[in-house]
Design a protein around this motif. Sequence first.
Motif, short mmCIF file in Angstrom:
data_model
loop_
_atom_site.label_atom_id
_atom_site.label_comp_id
_atom_site.label_asym_id
_atom_site.label_seq_id
_atom_site.Cartn_x
_atom_site.Cartn_y
_atom_site.Cartn_z
N LEU A 8 0.43 2.68 6.95
CA LEU A 8 0.28 2.08 5.62
C LEU A 8 1.20 0.88 5.44
N ALA A 9 2.37 0.93 6.06
CA ALA A 9 3.30 -0.20 5.95
C ALA A 9 2.75 -1.44 6.66
N LYS A 10 2.00 -1.26 7.76
CA LYS A 10 1.40 -2.40 8.46
C LYS A 10 0.41 -3.13 7.57
N ARG A 11 -0.25 -2.39 6.71
CA ARG A 11 -1.22 -3.01 5.81
C ARG A 11 -0.53 -3.82 4.73
N ASP A 12 0.78 -3.57 4.55
CA ASP A 12 1.53 -4.27 3.51
C ASP A 12 2.10 -5.60 3.98
N MET A 57 0.82 -1.19 0.00
CA MET A 57 0.00 0.00 0.00
C MET A 57 0.87 1.26 0.00
N ILE A 58 1.96 1.26 0.77
CA ILE A 58 2.80 2.45 0.85
C ILE A 58 3.50 2.70 -0.48
N ARG A 59 3.92 1.63 -1.14
CA ARG A 59 4.54 1.79 -2.46
C ARG A 59 3.56 2.40 -3.44
N ALA A 60 2.34 1.93 -3.42
CA ALA A 60 1.32 2.45 -4.34
C ALA A 60 1.04 3.93 -4.07
N ALA A 61 1.01 4.31 -2.80
CA ALA A 61 0.75 5.71 -2.45
C ALA A 61 1.88 6.62 -2.96
N TRP A 62 3.12 6.21 -2.74
CA TRP A 62 4.25 7.01 -3.22
C TRP A 62 4.30 7.02 -4.74
N LEU A 63 4.00 5.90 -5.36
CA LEU A 63 4.00 5.84 -6.82
C LEU A 63 2.90 6.72 -7.40
N PHE A 64 1.73 6.71 -6.77
CA PHE A 64 0.64 7.58 -7.20
C PHE A 64 1.05 9.05 -7.11
N LEU A 65 1.70 9.42 -6.00
CA LEU A 65 2.16 10.80 -5.85
C LEU A 65 3.18 11.15 -6.93
N ALA A 66 4.11 10.25 -7.20
CA ALA A 66 5.12 10.50 -8.23
C ALA A 66 4.46 10.65 -9.61
N LEU A 67 3.48 9.82 -9.91
CA LEU A 67 2.80 9.91 -11.21
C LEU A 67 1.97 11.19 -11.32
N ALA A 68 1.30 11.56 -10.24
CA ALA A 68 0.51 12.79 -10.26
C ALA A 68 1.40 14.01 -10.45
#
Length: 147
Positions: A122-126, A1-12
């Motif tokens: 978020l990392a706990k969810r991963d 989940m944390i990777r997806a959040a950072w990747l989404f921010l980078a893409l935006a």
Amino acid sequence: MIRAAWLFLALAVGGFAMIATYLASWPQYQFTSCEIDPMSDPIVCNESLIDQGGAGYVVAMVLPVVLCAIPAIAPRRSVAWATVGMLIAAAIVAFVLVGGVAMMLVATAVPATVLAGFHPHLAKRDTTTPVTAQSFLARVHQQQRDA
């Protein structure tokens, strides 16, 4: 989940940077009122922001994308906070060197700070259980005995 959040921010941020860099290549008279201002210099009106600021504008637009991709690659809390620190430091440097374009870095630092703050949650969810060949075969064997 944390990777997806950072990747989404980078893409935006990357999408916004592409649009902003494209617009910064236009002559200023196309998006400012310099052509109707009697005090403005007509030569400056025909220059783009990139012409005036040089590569610093492009670097200030691309840098947050690169910085936000780092925690997506290495999702550690220390890396997330280091990214926030680098964004803030880069914003200060960019503001001194090229002026208002530094707002891109500041605007990226705000959600990056939120992501870094929520990083442990978020990392706990991963957390996932690794599956080895032995554990997989043991589960299959157990299911066959239960059936």
